[in-house]
Scaffold this motif. Structure first.
Motif, short mmCIF file in Angstrom:
data_model
loop_
_atom_site.label_atom_id
_atom_site.label_comp_id
_atom_site.label_asym_id
_atom_site.label_seq_id
_atom_site.Cartn_x
_atom_site.Cartn_y
_atom_site.Cartn_z
N SER A 123 0.85 -1.20 0.00
CA SER A 123 0.00 0.00 0.00
C SER A 123 0.88 1.24 0.00
O SER A 123 0.49 2.29 -0.51
N TYR A 124 2.05 1.11 0.61
CA TYR A 124 3.01 2.22 0.65
C TYR A 124 4.07 1.93 -0.41
O TYR A 124 5.02 1.20 -0.16
N CYS A 125 3.85 2.44 -1.59
CA CYS A 125 4.82 2.19 -2.65
C CYS A 125 4.69 3.23 -3.75
O CYS A 125 3.71 3.98 -3.80
N GLY A 126 5.67 3.26 -4.58
CA GLY A 126 5.66 4.19 -5.71
C GLY A 126 6.79 3.86 -6.65
O GLY A 126 7.41 2.80 -6.55
N ALA A 127 7.05 4.79 -7.54
CA ALA A 127 8.15 4.60 -8.48
C ALA A 127 8.92 5.91 -8.58
O ALA A 127 8.33 6.99 -8.64
N LYS A 128 10.23 5.79 -8.54
CA LYS A 128 11.09 6.93 -8.84
C LYS A 128 11.53 6.76 -10.29
O LYS A 128 12.03 5.68 -10.67
N VAL A 129 11.30 7.77 -11.09
CA VAL A 129 11.57 7.65 -12.52
C VAL A 129 12.66 8.64 -12.92
O VAL A 129 12.55 9.84 -12.64
N LYS A 130 13.70 8.12 -13.53
CA LYS A 130 14.82 8.96 -14.00
C LYS A 130 14.71 9.05 -15.52
O LYS A 130 14.67 8.03 -16.21
N ILE A 131 14.66 10.28 -16.00
CA ILE A 131 14.48 10.52 -17.43
C ILE A 131 15.75 11.20 -17.93
O ILE A 131 16.03 12.35 -17.56
N ASP A 132 16.52 10.50 -18.75
CA ASP A 132 17.79 11.06 -19.21
C ASP A 132 17.53 12.13 -20.26
O ASP A 132 17.35 11.84 -21.44
N THR A 133 17.52 13.36 -19.82
CA THR A 133 17.35 14.50 -20.73
C THR A 133 17.76 15.75 -20.01
O THR A 133 17.63 15.83 -18.78
N ASP A 134 18.26 16.73 -20.75
CA ASP A 134 18.48 18.03 -20.14
C ASP A 134 17.38 19.00 -20.55
O ASP A 134 17.44 20.18 -20.28
N ARG A 135 16.38 18.48 -21.22
CA ARG A 135 15.25 19.36 -21.58
C ARG A 135 14.41 19.62 -20.35
O ARG A 135 14.29 18.79 -19.46
N HIS A 136 13.81 20.79 -20.36
CA HIS A 136 12.92 21.16 -19.26
C HIS A 136 11.60 20.42 -19.45
O HIS A 136 10.96 20.57 -20.49
N ILE A 137 11.20 19.63 -18.46
CA ILE A 137 9.93 18.91 -18.61
C ILE A 137 8.83 19.53 -17.77
O ILE A 137 7.65 19.22 -17.94
N GLY A 138 9.21 20.42 -16.84
CA GLY A 138 8.22 21.07 -15.99
C GLY A 138 8.90 21.54 -14.72
O GLY A 138 9.97 21.04 -14.37
N PRO A 139 8.30 22.51 -14.03
CA PRO A 139 8.93 23.02 -12.82
C PRO A 139 8.95 21.97 -11.70
O PRO A 139 8.07 21.11 -11.64
N GLU A 140 9.95 22.06 -10.86
CA GLU A 140 10.02 21.17 -9.70
C GLU A 140 8.71 21.29 -8.91
O GLU A 140 8.20 22.40 -8.74
N ARG A 141 8.18 20.22 -8.45
CA ARG A 141 6.93 20.10 -7.67
C ARG A 141 5.68 20.17 -8.55
O ARG A 141 4.57 20.09 -8.03
N ALA A 142 5.85 20.32 -9.87
CA ALA A 142 4.66 20.33 -10.74
C ALA A 142 4.00 18.95 -10.70
O ALA A 142 4.66 17.93 -10.58
N VAL A 143 2.68 18.96 -10.81
CA VAL A 143 1.91 17.71 -10.72
C VAL A 143 2.03 16.93 -12.04
O VAL A 143 1.98 17.51 -13.12
N VAL A 144 2.21 15.62 -11.91
CA VAL A 144 2.24 14.72 -13.06
C VAL A 144 0.86 14.05 -13.15
O VAL A 144 0.38 13.51 -12.14
N ARG A 145 0.26 14.10 -14.32
CA ARG A 145 -1.10 13.55 -14.47
C ARG A 145 -1.15 12.44 -15.51
O ARG A 145 -0.45 12.50 -16.52
N VAL A 146 -1.99 11.46 -15.23
CA VAL A 146 -2.34 10.43 -16.22
C VAL A 146 -3.86 10.42 -16.30
O VAL A 146 -4.53 10.39 -15.26
N ASP A 147 -4.37 10.49 -17.50
CA ASP A 147 -5.83 10.59 -17.70
C ASP A 147 -6.43 11.72 -16.86
O ASP A 147 -7.54 11.58 -16.31
N GLY A 148 -5.67 12.79 -16.68
CA GLY A 148 -6.16 13.94 -15.92
C GLY A 148 -6.02 13.81 -14.42
O GLY A 148 -6.26 14.77 -13.68
N GLU A 149 -5.66 12.63 -13.93
CA GLU A 149 -5.57 12.41 -12.48
C GLU A 149 -4.14 12.64 -11.99
O GLU A 149 -3.18 12.22 -12.65
N PRO A 150 -3.98 13.25 -10.81
CA PRO A 150 -2.62 13.44 -10.28
C PRO A 150 -2.05 12.11 -9.78
O PRO A 150 -2.67 11.42 -8.98
#
Ligand code: SF4
Length: 499
Positions: A123-150
């Motif tokens: 029940s207490y679990c998640g994933a840490k995802v490392k994306i090899d890129t120097d492109r800006h993908i969004g500000p730190e702490r920005a919400v990541v959504r799938v199908d509109g859900e955080p």
């Protein structure tokens, strides 16, 4: 017949699965809500086969190939010394009054060992995802959504990579029902190696798949940067000396300027009169030369000259040469100053081509890496020992080795058994879920038999590996196995009894 007795009769014809808190009633020929268990003529069956891992044996310098990974079990035996019983398909300890589904004894190099094997409901679990890129993908702490859900957020970036923190108990169970369901499905897909599309608030759209290049705003990322702009200046300073009058390495984090940088100073690189618009850090290192983006070096620049102020006429000379290059070597341009000291773009001279290629060559392939992170709590530990804290101490004292599907894990310091594992090192489709919602992940605890005895292990439930290979299940097991599947030890993994 009353409605109540009709319902009782319907329930009687079903069996109850108690492998997770949902406690499904399952009719004959049907499966439960998670599709992991089914009712076959009144017998509860774990539908995914138990995964047995075969050691990759080094014979006289040649690796003896194991049988094809994922080949269905055909009844022949793996030699016990070359077999490891993983928890994939083993079943769980829930509701935690019973020992783990398999407690397996084996002899390794003359030492009696025990491996406790169980799927864990995390029940207490998640994933840490490392994306090899120097492109800006969004500000730190920005919400990541799938199908509109955080489902998580952007977290602190690392060297050459952007990082996401996904899942966790707050998204799984602390928000709305749909949020929990989507979070669970996202984690399940990512951990099982499937692609997932996501959107970052005020940022990029991503398609991420463990072990594959990230796709950012529809573009497949090919390579990591060689280093930050400052590091790139240092690495290639000697190779550029004498070939060009000035080099600027454009980077969203630290833009490097050769003539001002310490590497240039020690090589007696002459001043060029260049002026960079940005926040100067230490000499030759500039922060915030532009906004983050998907242009040059992870900035929003399409024209690198935008970061240059006028050249100092007391120092700069007409004809002076300038190389501007990004940290991946994907973008580069060569200029000469005209009589007004304005940089004019010219074709890249042959003498500089090799250095551009060298930057390119030093950029590693860009990948998405997914680390499953979870806490093995009270319920799991009770399947190992009657006194769960002794297992925690044994793990911390390195007497008990933890693996997930036979793959090595990192155990965090401090309390509890909080682990991280690279999902690509685990067997295919090693993860499942239950609708509480929570992820189901395999976990094995391996130790000397004497240590298992000392931590209050369920000694009366130990069975030999020969018996497991022959198809016997533990007497504590209340379900049948649908079958077994044999996979090979992944080449990058140590054998679970070693290392
Ligand atoms: S969701 Fe799956 S594990 Fe949970 S009770 Fe139903 S069938 Fe069993």
């Amino acid at each position: 017949m009353t409605e109540t007795s009709r319902r009782d009769q319907r329930v009687e014809q079903k069996i109850r699965c108690d492998a997770c808190p949902v406690m499904c009633y399952i009719a004959d020929g049907k499966s439960g809500a998670c599709d992991r268990y089914a009712n076959e003529q009144g017998q509860l069956v774990r539908l995914d086969p138990l995964v047995l891992m075969q050691r990759r044996v080094d014979a006289g310098g040649n690796l003896v190939p194991f049988l094809d990974p994922d080949e269905p079990w055909n009844g022949d035996l793996i030699a016990p010394q070359d077999a490891f019983v993983t928890a994939v398909g083993a079943g769980t300890t829930y509701p935690d009054y019973k020992p783990a589904p398999f407690i397996v004894s084996s002899v390794v190099d003359g030492v009696d060992m025990v491996t406790v094997v169980s799927e864990g409901i995390f029940s207490y679990c998640g994933a840490k995802v490392k994306i090899d890129t120097d492109r800006h993908i969004g500000p730190e702490r920005a919400v990541v959504r799938v199908d509109g859900e955080p489902v998580g957020h952007v977290t602190t970036g690392e060297y050459g990579s952007q990082m996401l923190s996904l899942g966790g108990v707050n998204h799984l169970t602390g928000g709305g029902k749909k949020e929990g369901r989507v979070t669970c499905a996202t984690l399940l897909a990512l951990c099982n190696g499937a692609p997932v599309e996501m959107q970052i608030d005020d940022g990029s759209s991503l398609t991420l798949q463990a072990g594959q290049p990230p796709i950012i705003n529809g573009m497949r990322e090919e390579r990591m940067r060689v280093g930050c702009g400052s590091a790139t200046i240092g690495m290639f300073a000697a190779q550029w000396q004498g070939l060009v009058d000035e080099v600027v390495v454009v980077d969203d984090h630290i833009t490097g300027v050769m003539s001002e940088h310490q590497a240039g100073k020690v090589l007696d690189w002459p001043a060029s009169g260049i002026k960079i618009i940005g926040r100067r850090s230490t000499p030759g290192r500039y922060f915030q030369v532009a906004e983050p983006g998907t242009g040059w070096g992870g900035t929003n620049l399409t024209d690198p000259l935008a970061i240059l102020g006028p050249f100092d006429p007391k120092i700069a000379k007409p004809g002076q040469t300038l190389l501007m290059v990004s940290t991946t070597g994907e973008q580069f341009a060569y200029y000469e100053l005209d009589d007004a000291l304005t940089p004019i773009e010219r074709p890249m001279p042959d003498r500089l081509q090799a250095s551009i290629r060298r930057i390119d060559e030093n950029c590693e392939p860009a990948l998405t890496s997914v680390a499953f992170m979870g806490g093995a709590g009270g319920s799991l530990r009770a399947g190992v020992t009657e006194n769960p804290v002794l297992l925690t101490r044994s793990v911390k004292d390195a007497l008990t080795k933890v693996t997930c599907g036979g793959a090595p894990v990192y155990i965090w310091p401090g309390g509890g058994i909080t682990l991280m594992v690279d999902v690509t090192t685990m067997p295919d489709n090693a993860f499942g879920y239950v609708p509480t919602p929570a992820l189901v992940a395999p976990i094995e605890f391996t130790m000397r038999q004497s240590d298992y005895l000392a931590l209050g292990g369920h000694m009366s439930h130990v069975q030999t590996i020969e018996d497991v290979l022959a198809g016997q299940v533990g007497r504590q097991n209340d379900h049948k196995l649908a079958g077994k599947r044999r996979v090979g030890q992944k080449p990058q993994n140590p054998w679970p009894f070693e290392g």
